[in-house]
Write an enzyme that holds these catalytic residues in place. Structure first.
Site, mmCIF file in Angstrom:
data_model
loop_
_atom_site.group_PDB
_atom_site.id
_atom_site.type_symbol
_atom_site.label_atom_id
_atom_site.label_comp_id
_atom_site.label_asym_id
_atom_site.label_seq_id
_atom_site.Cartn_x
_atom_site.Cartn_y
_atom_site.Cartn_z
ATOM 1 N N ASP A 8 0.847 -1.175 0.000
ATOM 2 C CA ASP A 8 0.000 0.000 0.000
ATOM 3 C C ASP A 8 0.895 1.241 0.000
ATOM 4 O OD1 ASP A 8 0.980 0.191 2.563
ATOM 5 O OD2 ASP A 8 -0.866 -0.437 3.529
ATOM 6 N N ASP A 67 -7.700 -7.930 0.748
ATOM 7 C CA ASP A 67 -6.722 -8.090 1.827
ATOM 8 C C ASP A 67 -7.350 -7.632 3.120
ATOM 9 O OD1 ASP A 67 -5.196 -5.453 3.086
ATOM 10 O OD2 ASP A 67 -6.288 -5.036 1.238
ATOM 11 N N CYS A 117 -12.121 -29.128 8.039
ATOM 12 C CA CYS A 117 -10.884 -28.513 7.559
ATOM 13 C C CYS A 117 -9.745 -29.521 7.596
ATOM 14 C CB CYS A 117 -10.547 -27.299 8.429
ATOM 15 S SG CYS A 117 -9.023 -26.446 7.936
ATOM 16 N N CYS A 151 -6.470 -28.494 7.236
ATOM 17 C CA CYS A 151 -5.209 -27.757 7.396
ATOM 18 C C CYS A 151 -4.322 -28.456 8.429
ATOM 19 C CB CYS A 151 -5.467 -26.306 7.807
ATOM 20 S SG CYS A 151 -5.854 -26.036 9.561
ATOM 21 N N CYS A 190 -5.695 -28.327 12.054
ATOM 22 C CA CYS A 190 -6.868 -29.161 12.320
ATOM 23 C C CYS A 190 -6.549 -30.653 12.208
ATOM 24 C CB CYS A 190 -8.000 -28.778 11.376
ATOM 25 S SG CYS A 190 -8.727 -27.156 11.736
ATOM 26 N N HIS A 192 -4.700 -21.675 10.665
ATOM 27 C CA HIS A 192 -6.035 -22.132 10.279
ATOM 28 C C HIS A 192 -6.842 -21.021 9.611
ATOM 29 C CE1 HIS A 192 -10.034 -23.871 10.375
ATOM 30 N NE2 HIS A 192 -10.428 -22.733 10.929
#
Length: 380
Positions: free
Chosen positions: A95, A269, A307, A309, A312, A338
């Site tokens: 930015d 974002d 999930c 991931c 998890c 996560h």
């Protein structure tokens, strides 16, 4: 000169404004719609670049204001730019620092030349202009740079926002002229105008005439309701070129991501997933879950049973709760991992829904499972 940032439209959904595409950068191509993790200080809090890459992040955001204050653009440039400095081989967006100047700085004074302010760390007097912001971003070396703009409050008066939009357009033109590496870094314009349709139209007209390689919509998710944000997107997004990326700044809740995609946004974002993770809150397929709550002390299931991931698959709610209650940083790492995985993979599911022409059905099912109401939904 061909822009270093190219947008390729793959498919438009039949019933909505949703777009499936890809964005080409000097550091790789990523699919869109895409959520970008925020790495404020050239790092995504509690995460390694390798982990971000393995979960599918195609681009991350770094913060010009904070990197200007420390370590300084000179050090980053000496390192070869942000990519080697932080060991991230994929896309980076910075930015301009404008939002931080207006939200964090003390005693700011806005002039036509730029903004005089005191930085939030030590009160030192500083000055940021469109030219200065662009030169800092040039030194940082991201693939995508943002123009220096003023982000007025959503509920500011019409007269003030009108003057602000005109100044932002003039600053955008000055930034374009100051840009030293247009063949290596793409500079995006930022459409402002708060909630005023005619001012959003004027801002978009001004910026599109300057032929930026991409456009963002700023000044949203700053206190207005979701319905108000969606209303602004309804009349603003169609003003932007179809052959260039469209980026909605500072938005990261699952419902806002899906509703933004429905209205033709490609990039998002937000610090939300990492910020709430540090407070023990996680996003799951059944809604938000505060894993540090006492009721999870004996819960040996995963944070989200839908999930796959790393967190998890390997760790229980009870264990993660214990870590966070004990101020162990590994707990924050697991909740952060996560949440970012959840949003990045949500966007993958959204892309598949666009391909299958069933994004509205996907939205309804997700909102029901996540516990969101439908009051702010637009009838497509």
């Amino acid at each position: 000169m061909e822009s270093p940032i190219q947008y390729h439209l793959i498919k438009k959904e039949k019933h909505t404004g949703a777009r499936l595409g890809e964005i080409v950068t000097p550091h790789g191509t990523f699919p869109t719609p895409m959520f970008m993790p925020v790495g404020t200080q050239a790092t995504v809090k509690a995460m390694s670049p390798e982990q971000l890459a393995e979960m599918g992040a195609g681009i991350i955001l770094a913060n010009t204001y904070h990197l200007w204050l420390r370590p300084g653009p000179e050090i980053v440039e000496e390192a070869g730019g942000l990519h080697p400095f932080m060991n991230w081989p994929k896309g980076i967006l910075t930015d301009s620092g404008g939002f931080q100047v207006f939200s964090l700085a003390k005693m700011r004074d806005i002039t036509e030349e730029g903004v005089h302010f005191k930085n939030h760390l030590n009160g030192a007097k500083m000055f940021l202009s469109p030219e200065k912001a662009i030169h800092i971003e040039n030194a940082l070396g991201p693939d995508i740079m943002m123009s220096f703009d003023e982000c007025p409050p959503f509920f500011e008066s019409y007269d003030y926002v009108k003057k602000s939009v005109a100044r932002t357009s003039r600053w955008a033109e000055r930034g374009l002229k100051a840009h030293r590496n247009p063949d290596k870094q793409g500079l995006f314009g930022i459409v402002q105008g708060a909630g005023f349709k005619d001012l959003r139209e004027q801002s978009a007209k001004d910026l599109v005439s300057m032929d930026f390689p991409g456009y963002s919509i700023g000044g949203l998710s700053v206190g207005e309701s979701k319905a108000e944000m969606n209303h602004v997107l309804d009349f603003t997004t169609p003003l932007l070129p179809e052959n260039k990326p469209r980026y909605l700044m500072g938005v990261g809740s699952p419902d806002a991501l899906i509703d933004g995609v429905l209205r033709g946004i490609d990039m998002f974002d937000c610090v939300l997933p990492t910020r709430i993770a540090r407070n023990g809150t996680v996003m799951t397929s059944h809604g938000r879950l505060v894993v540090k709550n006492a009721k999870y002390a004996h819960d040996f299931g995963p944070m989200d049973d839908n999930c796959d991931c790393y967190a998890c698959r390997n760790y229980s709610r009870a264990y993660i709760r214990h870590l966070i209650k004990s101020d162990e940083t590994f707990g924050i790492h697991l909740t952060t991992y996560h949440n970012l995985y959840f949003l990045i993979h949500l966007m993958g599911d959204v892309r598949q829904a666009i391909m299958d022409d069933n994004l509205l059905e996907f939205r309804q099912d997700f909102f029901e499972r996540y516990g969101l109401n439908q009051e702010n939904a637009r009838n497509f």
